[in-house]
Design a protein around this motif. Structure first.
Motif, PDB file in Angstrom:
ATOM      1  N   ILE A  19       0.923  -1.416   0.091  1.00  0.00           N
ATOM      2  CA  ILE A  19       0.139   0.032  -0.334  1.00  0.00           C
ATOM      3  C   ILE A  19       1.017   1.632  -0.114  1.00  0.00           C
ATOM      4  O   ILE A  19       2.036   1.252   0.707  1.00  0.00           O
ATOM      5  CB  ILE A  19      -0.699  -0.008   1.189  1.00  0.00           C
ATOM      6  CG1 ILE A  19      -1.876  -0.992   1.385  1.00  0.00           C
ATOM      7  CG2 ILE A  19      -1.745   1.584   0.936  1.00  0.00           C
ATOM      8  CD1 ILE A  19      -2.589  -1.384   2.496  1.00  0.00           C
ATOM      9  N   LEU A  20       0.260   1.980  -1.036  1.00  0.00           N
ATOM     10  CA  LEU A  20       1.504   3.451  -0.656  1.00  0.00           C
ATOM     11  C   LEU A  20       0.056   4.166  -0.313  1.00  0.00           C
ATOM     12  O   LEU A  20      -0.905   4.603  -1.060  1.00  0.00           O
ATOM     13  CB  LEU A  20       1.887   3.620  -2.273  1.00  0.00           C
ATOM     14  CG  LEU A  20       2.473   5.133  -2.598  1.00  0.00           C
ATOM     15  CD1 LEU A  20       3.459   5.457  -1.944  1.00  0.00           C
ATOM     16  CD2 LEU A  20       2.747   5.394  -4.182  1.00  0.00           C
ATOM     17  N   LEU A  21       0.678   5.177   0.771  1.00  0.00           N
ATOM     18  CA  LEU A  21      -0.157   6.890   1.030  1.00  0.00           C
ATOM     19  C   LEU A  21       0.420   8.034   0.712  1.00  0.00           C
ATOM     20  O   LEU A  21       2.123   8.149   1.118  1.00  0.00           O
ATOM     21  CB  LEU A  21      -0.415   6.192   2.687  1.00  0.00           C
ATOM     22  CG  LEU A  21      -0.504   4.535   3.402  1.00  0.00           C
ATOM     23  CD1 LEU A  21      -0.569   4.757   5.068  1.00  0.00           C
ATOM     24  CD2 LEU A  21      -2.213   4.331   3.188  1.00  0.00           C
ATOM     25  N   ASN A  22      -0.024   8.575   0.767  1.00  0.00           N
ATOM     26  CA  ASN A  22       0.293   9.720   1.204  1.00  0.00           C
ATOM     27  C   ASN A  22       0.397  10.766   3.168  1.00  0.00           C
ATOM     28  O   ASN A  22      -0.273   9.815   3.214  1.00  0.00           O
ATOM     29  CB  ASN A  22      -0.154  11.021   0.097  1.00  0.00           C
ATOM     30  CG  ASN A  22      -1.739  11.654   0.677  1.00  0.00           C
ATOM     31  OD1 ASN A  22      -2.167  10.963   0.898  1.00  0.00           O
ATOM     32  ND2 ASN A  22      -2.678  12.926   0.367  1.00  0.00           N
ATOM     33  N   ASP A  23       1.453  11.594   2.483  1.00  0.00           N
ATOM     34  CA  ASP A  23       1.092  11.900   4.162  1.00  0.00           C
ATOM     35  C   ASP A  23      -0.413  12.938   4.393  1.00  0.00           C
ATOM     36  O   ASP A  23       0.274  13.082   5.924  1.00  0.00           O
ATOM     37  CB  ASP A  23       2.299  12.630   4.540  1.00  0.00           C
ATOM     38  CG  ASP A  23       3.155  13.408   4.038  1.00  0.00           C
ATOM     39  OD1 ASP A  23       1.245  14.381   2.742  1.00  0.00           O
ATOM     40  OD2 ASP A  23       4.291  14.122   3.849  1.00  0.00           O
TER      41      ASP A  23
END
Length: 266
Positions: A139-143
């Protein structure tokens, strides 16, 4: 038990800043504590009542592998953010977040869930849980997304937070652009965005190749910039008068469609 220690543990539950500075988070209750990898457990607290209850069996492994401290019910209430603590609480070390390149370095074709500014802890927790169930590789999340180590997110994952790799980036458009163009050296990734105005159904995508699924904010959806960087835009056809689906539900549908296609075509 020292008041300073109780205050710190409560702040770990309530303040994202404290979690980020310390690299720790709180796990509460027998189901989640039973999932903790022994190597990540820092401190474990239990009440006498819990040790005498049938629920102790759920945590038999972690209590055998790690030392624990017995505290009063009153101390447990002061440490826990839940209304009715279940008698066991742990301070756990956060696992190291991956880089985007590391997320793509998998033995199988990458299947990445990308979230843009998800704010509801229950939504993010459900996505993490569904990602594991569907066989997503990361999973890639933005901050700007809710802290994945907040108590509500952790509880909603039902243990998946310990097993699903994830990365957090400050420049999500750059990361998406680089994934789509193959900058990370693993080949280009097909970036699929949900879009209510799209003509293509989500079932018409070839998910067998490296794929990333974009899911946007609960109220605003995907930003125009992120949507423009996608390589395919799809819609989930719906009946009735429903205009859109919950973000976690949409993510789950697409991830399971992708994993199902991969299984069917081996």
């Amino acid at each position: 038990m020292e008041n300073r220690k109780k205050k710190f543990i409560r702040e770990l539950s309530e303040k994202s800043r404290v979690r980020k500075e310390s690299g720790l988070f709180v796990v509460d209750g027998p189901k989640m504590c039973g999932e903790i990898p022994s190597a990540l457990a820092e401190e474990i607290y239990v009440t006498e009542e819990f040790l005498a209850s049938p629920h102790v069996n759920i945590c038999e492994r972690i209590l055998r592998e790690h030392s624990f401290e017995t505290v009063t019910t009153q101390d447990m209430q002061k440490m826990s953010d839940t209304v009715t603590p279940q008698g066991i609480l742990a301070v756990v070390r956060q696992k190291r977040a991956k880089t985007v390149k590391e997320l793509l370095e998998t033995e199988e074709e990458p299947l990445i869930l990308i979230t843009e500014t998800i704010q509801d802890p229950g939504n993010l927790g459900t996505m993490i849980r569904a990602a594991e169930a569907a066989g997503a590789t990361g999973i890639l999340l933005n901050d700007m997304t809710v802290d994945p180590y907040s108590p509500k997110v952790v509880r909603s994952t039902m243990g998946s937070i310990f097993r699903v790799p994830f990365a957090v980036v400050s420049d999500l458009p750059r990361a998406v652009k680089d994934m789509a163009s193959g900058v990370y050296g693993n080949g280009p990734v097909n970036v699929v965005a949900t879009d209510l105005s799209a003509a293509k159904s989500y079932r018409e995508v070839d998910y067998r190749k490296p794929t990333a699924i974009l899911i946007g904010n609960e109220s605003k959806g995907l930003s125009g910039e992120i949507k423009e960087l996608s390589t395919e835009r799809v819609i989930i056809p719906m009946c009735g008068k429903v205009e859109s689906l919950n973000a976690a539900m949409a993510a789950t549908i697409l991830m399971f469609e992708a994993s199902g296609e991969r299984r069917r075509h081996g």
